[in-house]
Design an enzyme around this catalytic site. Structure first.
Site, PDB file in Angstrom:
ATOM      1  CG  ASP A 161      -4.280  -0.519  -4.647  1.00  0.00           C
ATOM      2  OD1 ASP A 161      -4.497  -1.639  -4.158  1.00  0.00           O
ATOM      3  OD2 ASP A 161      -3.769   0.420  -4.013  1.00  0.00           O
ATOM      4  CG  ASP A 177      -0.939  -0.725   2.293  1.00  0.00           C
ATOM      5  OD1 ASP A 177      -0.174  -0.522   1.339  1.00  0.00           O
ATOM      6  OD2 ASP A 177      -2.175  -0.604   2.207  1.00  0.00           O
TER       7      ASP A 177
HETATM    8  C1  GLA Z   1      -3.789   0.733  -0.953  1.00  0.00           C
HETATM    9  C2  GLA Z   1      -2.331   0.470  -1.253  1.00  0.00           C
HETATM   10  C3  GLA Z   1      -1.501   1.639  -0.808  1.00  0.00           C
HETATM   11  C4  GLA Z   1      -1.990   2.896  -1.483  1.00  0.00           C
HETATM   12  C5  GLA Z   1      -3.461   3.095  -1.193  1.00  0.00           C
HETATM   13  C6  GLA Z   1      -4.024   4.261  -1.956  1.00  0.00           C
HETATM   14  O1  GLA Z   1      -4.041   0.693   0.407  1.00  0.00           O
HETATM   15  O2  GLA Z   1      -1.900  -0.705  -0.645  1.00  0.00           O
HETATM   16  O3  GLA Z   1      -0.144   1.414  -1.116  1.00  0.00           O
HETATM   17  O4  GLA Z   1      -1.762   2.800  -2.868  1.00  0.00           O
HETATM   18  O5  GLA Z   1      -4.213   1.956  -1.529  1.00  0.00           O
HETATM   19  O6  GLA Z   1      -5.347   4.482  -1.713  1.00  0.00           O
END
Ligand code: GLA
Length: 696
Positions: free
Chosen positions: A444, A502
């Site tokens: 990430d 997301d």
């Molecule tokens: C980001 C990602 C999510 C999740 C969060 C965790 O927002 O897009 O899918 O992994 O971080 O903190």
């Protein structure tokens, strides 16, 4: 005089340069395929223009300003603080094996520029540019275009994307500019508007017809794409990485390699250009074992439990996942030292002793024993000020002396240009991967860069990824940046999946996923069935609709199956089985997109003789009866048999309301389906009709 030409030809397109005297080659054509064996020289075709230089300066393969070219420039350089004017002569033009190599030289400016135009897998052109300082003083590079190409005179419009977290890839249509159009990313990652790319549509071009030129940069940082019209009336498209002032200084003998540009020119509309990009990307993915294996069904723990988990809860979640047929379980954020919420812990990549007192090993073994692979979330480029890593190395972050260190989500960014930072991260991740049977990393990147890290930050990340891939070639990696903030061709050689957004609301996902597919293939597109109501939007949708929208990508779950009813779990298990049954058609083949009457959108995947067709109705119909849906990709197919496999969502398309046709297998000719169209069953809002088609 006859021109001396260097050309590349794909099935659809030609790229033609004219070599002349000592000057750099000139652009003669970039468009539909032409036979360019013999051509009058450009000089013989150019009419004199009033108020022009006596020396004619047409568009060259590497146009430089200062001596008569007034359009966009290939490069912008300084030496000794002064602008360096460059006037290239040609050292060599070599044409062989589907590639043209142009070597340009300026003995006065003491520079060499190597350009390589090549035919990529699937018919796209790929452009590579490298600048070398051959002098004895340093040269500052402020700009080096990855591509600077002419556009067709009948170019009619531009398609690009903008976006934000939870609303990626919003498609934008604009007319060709009278002066200039520009899309720039300055946030340090490619961003939620998707890959640094643009489509140029010729007059009359659409999903299946007309000329579409589609360019994407293989780059994950700041980038600039622009279209300019010069006062001769020509449009030119240029694209390249944006560099921080003074960031790239070439010492004597040093080179700067611009990110590659992938350029599709199709006469078969947006779908044709998309197919070329998919092929080019597929040739760059480094699958463990050399070939893609069926994309396993995921369960990602984030929306199931956010930070609130421990070994017992994750173990129970894993069991519920395995019972549904999930094949890979990914433990998301919250597993590492001190990570109770998003204010602490980033940088300390070992299991939190309170949540996982025995480490991750027993959990990974439990998951593996359930028949699933174990994947883990990391965010290596980031650090929380409240972490042991930051306490030990506060100087490792991107920071300016005497200035504030702006946090985002409570975190700072590690300086990936520094070797000791990369070495530390490699050691941390390497020991994690050695200690625990982890076969997957969700990588990430949850903030924009401030202060900027420049191109060196991006290259540092690529370097770390490459090193980790080499040390652990069996481990697959997913690129994520607050959802789809880093989904681009630059990451493709290092990763095997992108987390598309997301926002898992299925209505929102339809256009986001279509935007993603413009440049990247469906097997790399992470698509999950989320909870209802959707966490990002609060909207509720049926399980069938959520599943059907996620189906064409790399399918997975982002929910706790234990929060579902028994019936819902059975339905979800049915969708997982459906995905497993059809994934061989969904991935690795063709994707066709289109729009139908009355708000319908559709997509098909596979081959013309064996495919799945998804007809999606996001909003209620206005017309009393559905009109037939034209499927141009079947124009040259013979007899086609179609079965309506499912109507996902709504009341499942009550069988009694279906026309008799859809009680069994329907037969059509391909040309009928392409021209007259497929008769559809009535579809309620938020439904997807899924058909299987095959050559009869
Ligand atoms: C980001 C990602 C999510 C999740 C969060 C965790 O927002 O897009 O899918 O992994 O971080 O903190």
């Amino acid at each position: 005089m006859t021109a001396r030409l260097a050309s590349l030809h794909s099935a659809d397109a030609s790229l033609v340069l004219e070599c002349r005297g000592d000057g750099p080659p000139l652009w003669r054509h970039l468009g539909a395929r032409v036979d360019a064996a013999e051509l009058p020289s450009l000089a013989d075709t150019r009419t004199p223009a009033s108020f022009s230089l006596d020396r004619d300066v047409p568009l060259a393969s590497a146009p430089t300003g200062g001596l008569g070219w007034f359009g966009p420039e290939t490069l912008c350089l300084r030496r000794g603080g002064q602008r360096l004017v460059v006037d290239f002569t040609v050292a060599r033009v070599q044409s062989e094996d589907g590639a043209i190599t142009v070597l340009l030289d300026d003995p006065l400016a003491e520079l060499l520029l190597a350009q390589r135009f090549s035919l990529d897998a699937g018919g796209a052109f790929s452009i590579d540019v490298r600048l070398t300082n051959t002098g004895s003083d340093p040269v500052t590079v402020d700009w080096l275009a990855s591509a600077l190409v002419p556009l067709a005179a009948d170019s009619a419009g531009l398609v690009s994307w903008r976006g934000r977290h939870n609303a990626e890839l919003v498609e934008q249509h604009e007319a060709m500019p009278q002066q200039a159009w520009r899309r720039e990313g300055r946030r340090g990652i490619s961003g939620h508007g998707g890959a640094p790319g643009v489509l140029v549509l010729a007059e009359g071009a659409g999903w299946d017809r007309g000329q579409v030129l589609a360019l994407q940069l293989a780059w994950s940082g700041d980038a600039s794409l622009s279209v300019e019209r010069d006062d001769e009336g020509f449009w030119m498209l240029s694209a390249g990485a944006l560099l921080q002032p003074g960031e790239v200084i070439l010492a004597p003998g040093e080179s700067y390699h611009a990110p590659a540009a992938v350029l599709a020119v199709s006469q078969a509309g947006r779908n044709g250009a998309m197919a070329q990009h998919h092929a080019a990307m597929r040739s760059r993915v480094a699958w463990p074992g050399g070939a893609m294996r069926p994309r396993p069904v995921h369960l990602n723990s984030w929306e199931a439990c956010y930070f609130d988990h421990d070994a017992a809860r994750i173990g129970a979640l894993a069991e519920a996942a395995a019972a549904l047929g999930v094949e890979r379980f990914i433990l998301d954020d919250g597993w590492f030292r001190g990570r109770r919420d998003d204010t602490a812990g980033l940088g300390d990549w070992s299991a939190d002793p309170a949540k996982y007192p025995e480490g991750l090993g027993p959990l990974a073994e439990r998951i593996t024993a359930l028949g699933m692979e174990f994947g883990l979330w990391v965010e290596p480029e980031m650090v929380n000020p409240d972490s042991d890593l930051y306490r030990a190395h506060p100087d490792w972050v991107l920071a300016l002396p005497g200035r504030e260190r702006p946090t985002a989500r409570g975190q700072l960014v590690l300086d990936m240009a520094r070797a000791e930072v990369r070495d530390h991260l490699f050691a941390a991740l390497d020991s994690l991967l050695r200690a625990v049977p982890i076969s997957y990393l969700k990588w990430d990147h949850n903030r924009d860069l401030a202060p900027a890290g420049g191109a060196a930050q991006v290259r540092g990340t690529y370097d770390l990824l490459a090193r980790l891939r080499a040390a652990h070639p069996a481990v697959e990696i997913e690129s994520c940046a607050g959802g789809g903030g880093r989904s681009d061709a630059g990451m493709v050689p290092y990763v095997h999946r992108f987390w598309t957004s997301d926002n898992i609301d299925a209505v929102s996902r339809v256009p986001v996923q279509r935007g993603f597919l413009s440049f990247l293939p469906p097997e790399l597109m992470g698509c999950h069935v989320g909870a209802s109501p959707a966490h990002a939007t609060g909207r509720s949708q049926s399980l069938g609709f959520r599943a059907a929208v996620a189906l064409p990508g790399h399918f997975g779950l982002e929910l706790d199956p234990r929060s579902l009813t028994e019936e819902e779990r059975a339905e979800l298990a049915g969708w997982i089985a459906f995905y497993k049954h059809w994934r061989h058609l969904l991935h690795g083949g063709n994707t066709w997109l289109g729009e139908g009457p009355d708000g319908l959108v559709w997509q098909a995947a596979g081959q013309a003789d064996q495919f799945l067709l998804f007809v999606i109705r996001p909003a209620p119909a206005l017309d009393r009866r559905p009109q037939p849906l034209r499927l141009p990709f079947l124009a040259s197919a013979g007899a086609v048999e179609l079965d309506l496999l499912r109507i996902a969502g709504g009341d499942g398309g009550h069988a009694a309301h279906r026309p008799a046709l859809w009680q069994g297998t329907a037969r059509f000719t391909g040309s009928w389906l392409a021209q007259a169209g497929l008769p559809l069953p009535p579809l309620k809002a938020e439904t997807v009709a899924i058909f299987r088609g095959r050559a009869a």
